[in-house]
Motif scaffolding. Structure first.
Motif, PDB file in Angstrom:
ATOM      1  N   THR A 133       0.823  -1.203   0.000  1.00  0.00           N
ATOM      2  CA  THR A 133       0.000   0.000   0.000  1.00  0.00           C
ATOM      3  C   THR A 133       0.859   1.255   0.000  1.00  0.00           C
ATOM      4  O   THR A 133       0.614   2.199  -0.761  1.00  0.00           O
ATOM      5  N   SER A 152      -7.589   1.526  -5.008  1.00  0.00           N
ATOM      6  CA  SER A 152      -8.378   1.932  -3.845  1.00  0.00           C
ATOM      7  C   SER A 152      -7.984   1.142  -2.609  1.00  0.00           C
ATOM      8  O   SER A 152      -7.391   0.053  -2.692  1.00  0.00           O
ATOM      9  N   GLN A 153      -8.326   1.702  -1.449  1.00  0.00           N
ATOM     10  CA  GLN A 153      -8.045   1.016  -0.186  1.00  0.00           C
ATOM     11  C   GLN A 153      -8.717  -0.349  -0.145  1.00  0.00           C
ATOM     12  O   GLN A 153      -8.183  -1.305   0.421  1.00  0.00           O
ATOM     13  N   GLU A 154      -9.885  -0.457  -0.764  1.00  0.00           N
ATOM     14  CA  GLU A 154     -10.616  -1.720  -0.744  1.00  0.00           C
ATOM     15  C   GLU A 154      -9.903  -2.799  -1.551  1.00  0.00           C
ATOM     16  O   GLU A 154      -9.961  -3.985  -1.225  1.00  0.00           O
ATOM     17  N   ARG A 155      -9.190  -2.369  -2.614  1.00  0.00           N
ATOM     18  CA  ARG A 155      -8.553  -3.344  -3.491  1.00  0.00           C
ATOM     19  C   ARG A 155      -7.059  -3.508  -3.210  1.00  0.00           C
ATOM     20  O   ARG A 155      -6.423  -4.413  -3.739  1.00  0.00           O
ATOM     21  N   PRO A 157      -5.523  -4.730  -0.656  1.00  0.00           N
ATOM     22  CA  PRO A 157      -5.116  -6.042  -0.126  1.00  0.00           C
ATOM     23  C   PRO A 157      -4.901  -7.116  -1.189  1.00  0.00           C
ATOM     24  O   PRO A 157      -4.362  -8.191  -0.881  1.00  0.00           O
ATOM     25  N   GLU A 158      -5.329  -6.845  -2.440  1.00  0.00           N
ATOM     26  CA  GLU A 158      -5.083  -7.803  -3.512  1.00  0.00           C
ATOM     27  C   GLU A 158      -3.585  -7.976  -3.771  1.00  0.00           C
ATOM     28  O   GLU A 158      -3.151  -8.988  -4.322  1.00  0.00           O
ATOM     29  N   ASP A 197      -5.549 -10.224  -8.676  1.00  0.00           N
ATOM     30  CA  ASP A 197      -6.588  -9.589  -9.474  1.00  0.00           C
ATOM     31  C   ASP A 197      -5.976  -8.983 -10.735  1.00  0.00           C
ATOM     32  O   ASP A 197      -5.046  -8.180 -10.662  1.00  0.00           O
TER      33      ASP A 197
END
Length: 254
Positions: A133, A152-155, A157-158, A197
């Motif tokens: 990150t 994005s913060q949501e993605r 962790p991919e 991803d």
């Protein structure tokens, strides 16, 4: 068209072993300018074909032109306790366009080698761990071309770390007009990153290609955050030419 370029400037007479980051920044910024958002980076001096040299990268604005105007043969250069003279005009060793960075890519793993200490700002201190990150966010913020890749913060962790081999180094810098002394701990070594991803992985690939010019983390104009990468394993889709291979063609052609 704006391009990303790396140049070598041969400077016989300077001693690569006797130059610290503060001295390197002072000399490089006298050529390429202070203030604003830098569109250039510099690597510590090294010996190339038996001659001391500096490597500069430019990735926006008129940084490449300013380098050409400053690094004229015969110009005296002082670095640390040593003095030298520019031998030849800057020699371009790598070149990419922003369009090259947007080429499709299906790589999912990357081996990233951090050649000089790499650190990230955490409030009032600096952290040496280039977790995904921090690495990718800092590169998005420095991006100087169109179509900024943002994850994005949501993605985020991919993207994860699969392997680490390295160490932390401590160094002192003198920064700002008030010449404030700060201590930074930076990571040097190799990290393998993986992304499961496909869409996020394509963004990661673009940012890593950019990082080879802009540097990673803080104080890239001091010689910190110099990095190189190579894809690991095989691409998920071998029919899609990666930006990495496009980069290799451009590097070999200049």
């Amino acid at each position: 068209m704006t391009v990303l370029e790396r140049f070598l400037v041969a400077i016989p007479g300077i001693d690569p072993t006797g130059v610290n980051a503060t001295q390197l920044h002072a000399m490089a910024s006298s050529w390429l300018g202070h203030g604003g958002t830098p569109t250039w980076s510099v690597a510590p001096p090294r010996i190339v074909d038996g001659v001391p040299a500096l490597e500069f990268a430019t990735f926006g604005g008129d940084a490449a032109e300013r380098l050409g105007e400053a690094a004229v043969p015969g110009r005296e250069v002082r670095l640390g306790a040593s003095r030298g003279e520019v031998l030849l005009p800057p020699a371009r060793i790598a070149c990419l366009s922003w369009a090259d960075l947007c080429r499709p890519s299906s790589w999912r793993r990357w081996d990233v080698e951090f050649l000089t200490p790499t650190s990230y700002r955490r409030g009032d201190h600096f952290a040496p761990w280039p977790e995904p990150t921090a690495l990718l966010h800092s590169l998005s913020e420095r991006w100087a071309g169109p179509g900024v890749p943002r994850i994005s913060q949501e993605r985020a962790p991919e993207v994860r770390v699969e392997a680490v081999e390295g160490q932390t180094r401590r160094l002192r810098l003198t920064v700002g007009r008030e010449r404030r002394a700060i201590t930074i701990h930076g990571f040097v070594g190799q990290i393998r990153y993986y992304c499961g991803d496909a869409e996020v992985a394509a963004q990661v690939n673009r940012l890593l290609m950019f990082a080879e010019f802009a540097g990673a983390g803080v104080y890239a104009t001091w010689g910190l955050g110099v990095m190189r990468f190579r894809p690991a394993g095989e691409p998920e889709n071998t029919d899609v030419e990666s930006g990495y291979r496009a980069r290799q063609r451009h590097v070999s052609s200049v």
